[in-house]
Design an enzyme around this catalytic site. Structure first.
Site, short mmCIF file in Angstrom:
data_model
loop_
_atom_site.label_atom_id
_atom_site.label_comp_id
_atom_site.label_asym_id
_atom_site.label_seq_id
_atom_site.Cartn_x
_atom_site.Cartn_y
_atom_site.Cartn_z
N HIS A 127 41.59 3.18 -17.86
CA HIS A 127 41.84 3.73 -19.03
C HIS A 127 43.29 3.07 -19.38
O HIS A 127 43.94 2.84 -18.52
CB HIS A 127 41.97 5.28 -19.12
CG HIS A 127 42.07 5.59 -20.85
ND1 HIS A 127 43.11 5.63 -21.57
CD2 HIS A 127 40.86 6.26 -21.53
CE1 HIS A 127 42.83 6.03 -22.52
NE2 HIS A 127 41.52 6.37 -22.44
N HIS B 202 34.66 -1.64 -28.68
CA HIS B 202 34.89 -0.26 -28.97
C HIS B 202 34.03 0.87 -28.89
O HIS B 202 34.19 1.98 -28.05
CB HIS B 202 35.40 -0.20 -30.75
CG HIS B 202 36.06 1.14 -30.94
ND1 HIS B 202 36.76 2.13 -30.12
CD2 HIS B 202 36.28 1.74 -32.25
CE1 HIS B 202 37.12 3.13 -30.77
NE2 HIS B 202 37.11 3.03 -32.10
N ASP C 7 33.47 7.67 -21.24
CA ASP C 7 32.12 6.96 -21.34
C ASP C 7 31.31 6.90 -19.91
O ASP C 7 30.06 6.50 -20.09
CB ASP C 7 32.32 5.53 -21.86
CG ASP C 7 33.22 5.63 -23.05
OD1 ASP C 7 32.53 5.99 -24.06
OD2 ASP C 7 34.37 4.94 -23.22
#
Length: 470
Positions: free
Chosen positions: A351, A297, A406
């Protein structure tokens, strides 16, 4: 017991001493809640039997991915537009939310107002909320967190320290104190949850800053004292020991864009689930932080940095000049195909929902371009951005060949000298509390019940489906 008695007194009195800006926030929330109450009533009365999705066997074995099973008000992930905070895209938030004088990035406290009320705050409301947060800084509560963190083993992870720090702050929970004293009920739970959320937002920056100093210098203390003249992100940057205005802008951006990401991710769902048992916001958010600490996560930006550093080493070993765009592009293309052909994935790309470049990536990239980043790491990530979608499309094994948030966030922090990668998830958590706490308050405001889904066993499924097929 003394802390609990003090919390009861503060908890009951705190609601009577609300500032005018808090009154405005509550008024906006109640107005929206009244509108939502009618919508919810109509939806349940007229369409309560309608199916939102089918829960397949694949879905229940696959982490419930794709199952619609939650109502979460602060944000919604749009596969075409990315995350929407109360209906606004990242770009719209950057344009519409109040900013620091001379700044271009939204103030995180303005983002919190939006997530909590559903309305864009005025400049005055954003300043008023910041003043309210400074008013709620409690040295005694922060000292309790400091003592708890200092008692941890030296090798304790920063996220362990953050979770413990939040639990230490919990002894000052107004929600828990009012419930224990019999002073709250279903109609007022939300107000005490809001009180705790504001207190937590006011006190966690100091806790997070002390954890950073613990990580860098071995001392659980602030690098610099809090300054009530500064906005939330700028003051946090100061307590970390960073004085540069450009870094303050970086923190405003970072803390704003990471503030929420729908309600089904591990940290948001955990916080919501725990709070549904009427656990106070501190207990719920600490649980959410423990989920965020999991490598699947909250550690994605660290995985990206490992990948970038490995690319940097290969480029250096092969004698490639990172400022020679053509040579760098050729080398990175070669390395990428080697990586993909070995069965590995490119960190930071793809994603679960989004099917375009993550707007949170775009705003970070634009920040770097606007501030003329020239360091090698940015050159690498920018060149990868230019070539990667084409390579991944040609490879043909990903539904989304574009970068997510990220892929860039660690590069920002590295540029300004915040290089302690183990600490990055603390920054993530500091930001994410804004969304998940808004979700908790709204769950209490809308009277949501204890979350209790049904579970099944493999044996039960086998008897139902396999036996009949033999």
């Amino acid at each position: 017991m003394r802390a609990l008695r003090c919390s009861i007194i503060r908890g009951v009195a705190g609601l009577r001493m609300a500032s005018s800006v808090l009154d405005e926030m509550k008024e906006q929330m109640l107005r929206r809640s009244k509108e939502d109450h009618k919508k919810i009533g109509d939806l349940r009365k007229k369409h309560g039997h309608e199916k939102l999705c089918d829960a397949t066997i694949d879905a229940v074995y696959g982490g419930m991915r794709g199952i619609t099973g939650l109502v979460y008000e602060p944000s919604l992930l749009d596969s075409a537009e990315g995350i929407r905070f109360r209906g606004l895209t990242i770009l719209e938030c950057q344009e519409m939310l109040p900013k620091a004088p001379g700044g271009k990035e939204p103030l995180p406290e303005a983002m919190f107002w939006l997530l909590m009320t559903g309305e864009v705050p005025t400049e005055e409301q954003a300043r008023g909320l910041n003043a309210e947060l400074h008013r709620r800084v409690d040295p005694e509560a922060i000292a309790a967190a400091q003592k708890a963190i200092a008692a941890l083993p030296k090798n304790a992870h920063p996220m362990t320290a953050f979770s413990v720090g939040v639990l230490a702050l919990q002894t000052y929970s107004k929600f828990a104190a009012a419930y224990a004293a019999g002073k709250s009920n279903k109609k007022t739970y939300w107000e005490y949850a809001l009180e705790d959320s504001l207190d937590m937002l006011a006190r966690t920056p100091a806790v997070a800053a002390m954890i950073y100093n613990r990580e860098t210098k071995g001392q659980v203390e602030l690098a610099a004292p809090s300054n009530s003249d500064l906005d939330w992100a700028a003051n946090f940057a100061k307590m970390l020991g960073f004085q540069d205005e450009e870094f303050r802008e970086c923190m405003r951006l970072y803390l704003s864009v990471h503030a929420d990401h729908e309600g089904g991710n591990v940290s948001a769902h955990t916080t919501t689930l725990v709070a549904s048992a009427l656990s106070d916001p501190y207990l719920a958010f600490s649980a959410g932080l423990n989920g965020l600490a999991g490598p699947l996560h909250g550690l994605a930006n660290q995985e990206v940095l490992k990948y970038l550093f490995s690319m940097q080493e290969r480029v250096k070993a092969d004698g490639v000049n990172v400022h020679d765009e053509a040579a760098l592009e050729k080398a990175l293309t070669k390395y990428t195909w080697e990586l993909l052909n070995s069965g590995q994935v490119v960190p930071g790309y793809g994603h679960a929902v989004l099917r375009k470049v993550d707007p949170r990536y775009t705003c970070q990239r634009n920040f770097c371009l606007r501030h003329n980043f020239q360091d090698d790491l940015f050159k690498l990530v920018n060149t990868i951005y230019m070539i990667m979608p084409g390579i991944l499309k040609e490879h043909g094994k990903t539904k989304n060949p574009y970068p997510n948030v990220d892929a860039h966030s660690g590069v920002l922090l590295q540029h300004y000298g915040l290089t302690e990668q183990n600490y990055y998830t603390v920054l993530f958590g500091l930001s994410r509390q804004m969304g998940v706490l808004a979700g908790v308050v709204w769950d209490r405001l809308q009277g949501r019940p204890l979350e209790r889904p049904k579970s099944i066993t493999t044996e039960m499924l086998a008897k139902k489906y396999l036996c009949n097929s033999l």
